[in-house]
Write an enzyme that holds these catalytic residues in place. Structure first.
Site, PDB file in Angstrom:
ATOM      1  N   HIS A  52       0.846  -1.184   0.000  1.00  0.00           N
ATOM      2  CA  HIS A  52       0.000   0.000   0.000  1.00  0.00           C
ATOM      3  C   HIS A  52       0.888   1.243   0.000  1.00  0.00           C
ATOM      4  O   HIS A  52       2.105   1.140   0.155  1.00  0.00           O
ATOM      5  CB  HIS A  52      -0.950   0.004   1.212  1.00  0.00           C
ATOM      6  CG  HIS A  52      -0.263   0.079   2.547  1.00  0.00           C
ATOM      7  ND1 HIS A  52      -0.217  -0.956   3.442  1.00  0.00           N
ATOM      8  CD2 HIS A  52       0.410   1.096   3.139  1.00  0.00           C
ATOM      9  CE1 HIS A  52       0.454  -0.591   4.512  1.00  0.00           C
ATOM     10  NE2 HIS A  52       0.850   0.654   4.357  1.00  0.00           N
TER      11      HIS A  52
HETATM   12  P1  TYD Z   1      -2.224  -3.830   7.620  1.00  0.00           P
HETATM   13  O1  TYD Z   1      -2.476  -2.488   7.071  1.00  0.00           O
HETATM   14  O2  TYD Z   1      -2.732  -5.019   6.878  1.00  0.00           O
HETATM   15  O3  TYD Z   1      -0.678  -4.022   7.872  1.00  0.00           O
HETATM   16  P2  TYD Z   1       0.513  -4.012   6.799  1.00  0.00           P
HETATM   17  O4  TYD Z   1       0.061  -3.161   5.664  1.00  0.00           O
HETATM   18  O5  TYD Z   1       1.622  -3.436   7.561  1.00  0.00           O
HETATM   19  O6  TYD Z   1       0.783  -5.385   6.388  1.00  0.00           O
HETATM   20  O7  TYD Z   1      -2.763  -3.844   9.122  1.00  0.00           O
HETATM   21  C1  TYD Z   1      -3.262  -5.009   9.741  1.00  0.00           C
HETATM   22  C2  TYD Z   1      -4.489  -4.646  10.574  1.00  0.00           C
HETATM   23  O8  TYD Z   1      -4.125  -3.813  11.665  1.00  0.00           O
HETATM   24  C3  TYD Z   1      -5.530  -3.901   9.771  1.00  0.00           C
HETATM   25  O9  TYD Z   1      -6.804  -4.385  10.143  1.00  0.00           O
HETATM   26  C4  TYD Z   1      -5.399  -2.468  10.235  1.00  0.00           C
HETATM   27  C5  TYD Z   1      -4.884  -2.606  11.644  1.00  0.00           C
HETATM   28  N1  TYD Z   1      -4.009  -1.507  12.102  1.00  0.00           N
HETATM   29  C6  TYD Z   1      -4.432  -0.695  13.153  1.00  0.00           C
HETATM   30  O10 TYD Z   1      -5.529  -0.854  13.690  1.00  0.00           O
HETATM   31  N2  TYD Z   1      -3.596   0.282  13.598  1.00  0.00           N
HETATM   32  C7  TYD Z   1      -2.382   0.505  13.042  1.00  0.00           C
HETATM   33  O11 TYD Z   1      -1.650   1.419  13.490  1.00  0.00           O
HETATM   34  C8  TYD Z   1      -1.951  -0.319  11.939  1.00  0.00           C
HETATM   35  C9  TYD Z   1      -0.623  -0.098  11.279  1.00  0.00           C
HETATM   36  C10 TYD Z   1      -2.812  -1.320  11.513  1.00  0.00           C
END
Ligand code: TYD
Length: 138
Positions: A52
């Site tokens: 992303h």
């Molecule tokens: P995600 O965006 O999939 O992580 P990455 O892109 O790093 O692989 O995040 C995983 C889950 O955690 C998603 O449901 C969003 C949540 N999240 C939060 O609630 N707070 C945060 O600060 C972050 C980074 C993620």
């Protein structure tokens, strides 16, 4: 949307014969004020995360333990940064498409961010990201 940026930074080591210490302070050695910290650890083998970009978020990524590679893409630049020491950080600002990969078994990736979690700041579709690149081209 802010201007995209991906840049490695080296932190000042405050080590002595007892070991190492690194101090990060709002606006002094971090280019923004920290509102949030999160960390990624116990990442399973062959897992890649991210896929992303953000519209406005500024982040500083640090592998405080182990190592991880961060593939970054913006404005026709494609580069992989290796985070393999606690005294190296990667600044990511705005629309940089990024993928975190090759996590070592003991990797702990700490991320400092200038804002709270906001799903509306995410660009999760590569095609939408690609469109922002055309808009933010200098
Ligand atoms: P995600 O965006 O999939 O992580 P990455 O892109 O790093 O692989 O995040 C995983 C889950 O955690 C998603 O449901 C969003 C949540 N999240 C939060 O609630 N707070 C945060 O600060 C972050 C980074 C993620």
């Amino acid at each position: 949307m802010i201007k995209p940026k991906a840049e490695l930074v080296n932190f000042n080591l405050l080590g002595d014969d007892r070991g190492s210490l690194i101090s990060l302070e709002n606006s002094r050695n971090i280019g923004f004020d920290i509102k949030r910290m999160y960390y990624i650890y116990s990442t399973k083998k062959n897992i890649s995360r991210g896929f992303h970009a953000h519209k406005k978020l500024k982040q500083l990524l640090i592998a405080v333990s182990g190592s991880v590679d961060i593939y970054c893409e913006y404005q026709n630049k494609k580069q992989t940064y290796s985070l393999n020491s606690p005294n190296i950080g990667l600044v990511l600002e705005g629309p940089v498409w990024h993928i975190m990969q090759n996590f070592s078994e003991n990797a702990v990736l700490v991320v400092l961010a200038d804002d709270f979690y906001d799903e509306n700041d995410y660009i999760r579709e590569y095609e939408s990201f690609y469109m922002t690149q055309i808009q933010t081209k200098e």
